[in-house]
Design an enzyme around this catalytic site. Structure first.
Site, PDB file in Angstrom:
ATOM      1  N   CYS A  91      -1.709 -27.714  19.120  1.00  0.00           N
ATOM      2  CA  CYS A  91      -1.705 -26.789  17.968  1.00  0.00           C
ATOM      3  C   CYS A  91      -2.239 -27.426  16.689  1.00  0.00           C
ATOM      4  O   CYS A  91      -3.263 -27.038  16.160  1.00  0.00           O
ATOM      5  CB  CYS A  91      -0.279 -26.335  17.690  1.00  0.00           C
ATOM      6  SG  CYS A  91       0.543 -25.676  19.102  1.00  0.00           S
ATOM      7  N   LYS A  97      -0.443 -17.586  11.711  1.00  0.00           N
ATOM      8  CA  LYS A  97      -0.311 -18.716  12.647  1.00  0.00           C
ATOM      9  C   LYS A  97      -1.225 -19.861  12.230  1.00  0.00           C
ATOM     10  O   LYS A  97      -0.862 -21.024  12.224  1.00  0.00           O
ATOM     11  CB  LYS A  97      -0.663 -18.252  14.055  1.00  0.00           C
ATOM     12  CG  LYS A  97      -0.740 -19.369  15.092  1.00  0.00           C
ATOM     13  CD  LYS A  97       0.594 -20.036  15.326  1.00  0.00           C
ATOM     14  CE  LYS A  97       0.465 -21.278  16.187  1.00  0.00           C
ATOM     15  NZ  LYS A  97       0.295 -21.001  17.602  1.00  0.00           N
ATOM     16  N   ARG A 140      -2.273 -33.818  25.564  1.00  0.00           N
ATOM     17  CA  ARG A 140      -3.355 -33.105  24.875  1.00  0.00           C
ATOM     18  C   ARG A 140      -3.583 -33.620  23.454  1.00  0.00           C
ATOM     19  O   ARG A 140      -2.662 -33.685  22.644  1.00  0.00           O
ATOM     20  CB  ARG A 140      -3.071 -31.600  24.837  1.00  0.00           C
ATOM     21  CG  ARG A 140      -3.518 -30.889  26.115  1.00  0.00           C
ATOM     22  CD  ARG A 140      -3.122 -29.453  26.111  1.00  0.00           C
ATOM     23  NE  ARG A 140      -1.677 -29.332  26.226  1.00  0.00           N
ATOM     24  CZ  ARG A 140      -1.088 -28.143  26.391  1.00  0.00           C
ATOM     25  NH1 ARG A 140      -1.809 -27.048  26.408  1.00  0.00           N
ATOM     26  NH2 ARG A 140       0.216 -28.080  26.525  1.00  0.00           N
TER      27      ARG A 140
HETATM   28  N1  SAJ Z   1       3.426 -35.492  13.480  1.00  0.00           N
HETATM   29  C1  SAJ Z   1       3.285 -36.465  12.516  1.00  0.00           C
HETATM   30  N2  SAJ Z   1       4.065 -36.404  11.408  1.00  0.00           N
HETATM   31  C2  SAJ Z   1       4.977 -35.385  11.226  1.00  0.00           C
HETATM   32  C3  SAJ Z   1       5.090 -34.396  12.219  1.00  0.00           C
HETATM   33  C4  SAJ Z   1       4.309 -34.461  13.350  1.00  0.00           C
HETATM   34  O1  SAJ Z   1       2.479 -37.386  12.646  1.00  0.00           O
HETATM   35  O2  SAJ Z   1       5.666 -35.384  10.208  1.00  0.00           O
HETATM   36  C5  SAJ Z   1       2.549 -35.544  14.657  1.00  0.00           C
HETATM   37  C6  SAJ Z   1       3.311 -35.550  15.969  1.00  0.00           C
HETATM   38  O3  SAJ Z   1       3.576 -36.861  16.386  1.00  0.00           O
HETATM   39  C7  SAJ Z   1       2.318 -34.875  16.906  1.00  0.00           C
HETATM   40  C8  SAJ Z   1       1.593 -33.887  16.002  1.00  0.00           C
HETATM   41  O4  SAJ Z   1       1.785 -34.349  14.670  1.00  0.00           O
HETATM   42  O5  SAJ Z   1       1.395 -35.786  17.412  1.00  0.00           O
HETATM   43  C9  SAJ Z   1       2.116 -32.458  16.125  1.00  0.00           C
HETATM   44  O6  SAJ Z   1       3.492 -32.532  15.926  1.00  0.00           O
HETATM   45  P1  SAJ Z   1       4.409 -31.196  15.898  1.00  0.00           P
HETATM   46  O7  SAJ Z   1       5.821 -31.575  15.743  1.00  0.00           O
HETATM   47  O8  SAJ Z   1       3.833 -30.248  14.938  1.00  0.00           O
HETATM   48  O9  SAJ Z   1       4.269 -30.751  17.391  1.00  0.00           O
HETATM   49  P2  SAJ Z   1       3.657 -29.504  18.070  1.00  0.00           P
HETATM   50  O10 SAJ Z   1       2.217 -29.589  18.266  1.00  0.00           O
HETATM   51  O11 SAJ Z   1       4.505 -29.305  19.274  1.00  0.00           O
HETATM   52  O12 SAJ Z   1       3.882 -28.333  17.010  1.00  0.00           O
HETATM   53  C10 SAJ Z   1       4.571 -27.178  17.363  1.00  0.00           C
HETATM   54  C11 SAJ Z   1       3.701 -26.124  16.818  1.00  0.00           C
HETATM   55  N3  SAJ Z   1       4.055 -24.855  17.401  1.00  0.00           N
HETATM   56  C12 SAJ Z   1       3.083 -23.923  17.530  1.00  0.00           C
HETATM   57  O13 SAJ Z   1       1.964 -24.079  17.141  1.00  0.00           O
HETATM   58  C13 SAJ Z   1       3.442 -22.681  18.202  1.00  0.00           C
HETATM   59  C14 SAJ Z   1       3.821 -26.016  15.312  1.00  0.00           C
HETATM   60  O14 SAJ Z   1       3.460 -24.710  14.866  1.00  0.00           O
HETATM   61  C15 SAJ Z   1       5.189 -26.224  14.789  1.00  0.00           C
HETATM   62  O15 SAJ Z   1       5.107 -26.395  13.370  1.00  0.00           O
HETATM   63  C16 SAJ Z   1       5.820 -27.448  15.370  1.00  0.00           C
HETATM   64  O16 SAJ Z   1       5.851 -27.231  16.780  1.00  0.00           O
HETATM   65  C17 SAJ Z   1       7.236 -27.628  14.849  1.00  0.00           C
HETATM   66  O17 SAJ Z   1       7.772 -28.689  15.068  1.00  0.00           O
HETATM   67  O18 SAJ Z   1       7.750 -26.694  14.224  1.00  0.00           O
END
Ligand code: SAJ
Length: 421
Positions: A264, A210, A329
């Site tokens: 995360c 993870k 968050r």
């Molecule tokens: N972000 C960027 N650029 C990207 C992708 C995301 O700036 O290319 C930013 C987003 O705007 C956000 C942050 O990063 O602020 C996190 O984005 P995320 O899509 O990873 O969102 P999360 O936090 O909901 O990530 C979840 C996580 N799930 C768990 O930890 C159980 C992560 O493991 C997954 O990789 C992600 O979902 C997913 O999209 O698969």
């Protein structure tokens, strides 16, 4: 209860399941297990929370309300206040509590430690305890070993807002403190999930998997943030570069922006850094990546600074951590707002997913519908397409923290990696 008895109860769905924490991880899991026929106790901290949940009210916006009401009405899910007595009644106890970081970016195990204390007090004899909360390798063993006969770890992997991937179909990694714990946990998840159940050698391997997947994401986002800033300098469009690079099968696209938020991606790597420090293993790449991501709000502020003149009106559109998610968050947009405040630049805020009072409670001023001089995209909610007309006129400058304005439609748009800084 010994292994065969518990295994039989899992198979016949007579095992009583207690899930600690009814948030965005625990509640969907509780609804799923209850809908599959298990008697589930949703263990929460306060009577108020238990009563609210009993009435079907929850701040978790990723669940299907009708499914929740169904399992509440048929009493397959019973919300209750966490207590040793309730814990003692369970055959399987699943831990789904938050593992955030402190302001000093250190792991905050307050909730986990208080759960461990409650479990210790319950004098559990022979139930299966499963930790789903994201922790550094070694934490599950350290906090929960000797608490019960069987102990497993299966890190939650929910992706809020992703409608295709949900608690039922996301592959489930499971590690056990011993082979019997692993088998029992796998058998339970097999009963409720349609996903592939991936057994690993031990607790630490499950915890580290993870940490790896989220640190991988944080590092790759930081890389594209860094490349984006270079693209600005040399006057090329990072989105076009990403499109071109995506023609390579081994390239996974990530996108630059105002920063990285959520519970995360900007959090889990700090758990690894702490573990690395204890083990005298410098993690320079991870540390540098986190710093790069943490600098992005400042970098967007500098773009605004270059066009700002005293008295200009500013709206920051979208302050939650990611598109179409009403969760603040670790939101980088809040960091961006505090940088504006710190530099005494007045601004208003608009977020279609938050109420006016939610915005005001943050000490931020709610924007009225009016054309502004500077329109900042903090979060590119789907409603942006519709809402932009309320704020943007021909002379508005767009500071596009999410590269949402792909076509510049005759506007002056300053994106991330999309024009000379
Ligand atoms: N972000 C960027 N650029 C990207 C992708 C995301 O700036 O290319 C930013 C987003 O705007 C956000 C942050 O990063 O602020 C996190 O984005 P995320 O899509 O990873 O969102 P999360 O936090 O909901 O990530 C979840 C996580 N799930 C768990 O930890 C159980 C992560 O493991 C997954 O990789 C992600 O979902 C997913 O999209 O698969």
């Amino acid at each position: 209860m010994n292994f065969p008895t518990l295994s039989e109860k899992i198979k016949n769905k007579n095992a009583r399941v207690g899930i600690i924490g009814m948030g965005y991880v625990g509640l969907p899991l509780a609804i799923l297990a209850a809908s599959k026929g298990y008697a589930v106790t949703g263990l929460v901290r306060t009577t108020t929370k238990a009563q609210q949940l009993q009435k079907g009210s929850s701040s978790v916006d990723t669940i299907d309300k009708s499914e929740l009401l169904e399992v509440l009405s048929n009493k397959k899910l019973i919300p209750t206040v966490l207590s040793s007595k309730e814990l003692k009644n369970q055959d399987i106890i699943i831990i789904c509590v938050p593992t955030p970081i402190t302001h000093a970016k250190k792991p905050d195990l307050t909730s986990m430690k208080s759960v461990a204390k409650e479990l210790g007090k319950a004098n559990l004899t022979d139930c299966l305890v499963i930790n789903e909360s994201s922790v550094a390798p070694g934490t599950t063993r350290e906090l929960f070993d000797n608490i019960s006969t069987f102990l497993a770890c299966s890190p939650e992997r929910v992706d809020p807002g992703n409608h295709d991937k949900n608690v039922a179909n996301i592959a489930k990694i499971v590690g056990g403190i011993d082979s019997q714990s692993l088998v029992l946990a796998q058998r339970f998840y097999k009963q409720i999930l349609s996903a592939n159940i991936v057994g690993v050698s031990n607790l630490e391997t499950a915890e580290m998997a993870k940490m790896l997947e989220n640190t991988y994401r944080a590092v790759n986002i930081s890389l594209i943030n860094e490349i984006a800033l270079l693209c600005e300098r040399i006057g090329i469009d990072v989105l076009e570069v990403i499109r071109a690079a995506s023609t390579k099968w081994s390239f996974q696209a990530h996108y630059p922006g105002i920063g990285v938020g959520g519970h995360c991606i900007p959090v889990d790597p700090y758990y690894l850094l702490e573990l690395a420090k204890i083990n005298n293993t410098p993690m320079t790449v991870t540390r540098a990546a986190l710093e790069r991501n943490n600098d992005m709000p400042q970098s967007l502020y500098e773009k605004l600074r270059r066009v700002y003149k005293k008295g200009m009106s500013i709206v920051v559109y979208g302050i939650t951590y990611k598109k179409d998610i009403a969760d603040l968050r670790e939101s980088p947009v809040l960091e961006f707002c505090s940088i504006l405040e710190h530099n005494s630049i007045p601004f208003d805020v608009y977020d279609p997913l938050l109420s006016k009072s939610q915005i005001s409670t943050l000490g931020l001023r709610v924007a009225k519908y009016a054309h502004v001089d500077i329109f900042v995209v903090g979060t590119d909610h789907s409603q942006l397409d519709n809402d932009q007309k309320f704020f943007i006129s021909k002379s508005t400058i767009v500071i596009d923290g999410r590269n949402a304005f792909i076509k510049k439609v005759g506007l002056r748009v300053i994106g991330v990696g999309r024009m000379r800084s």
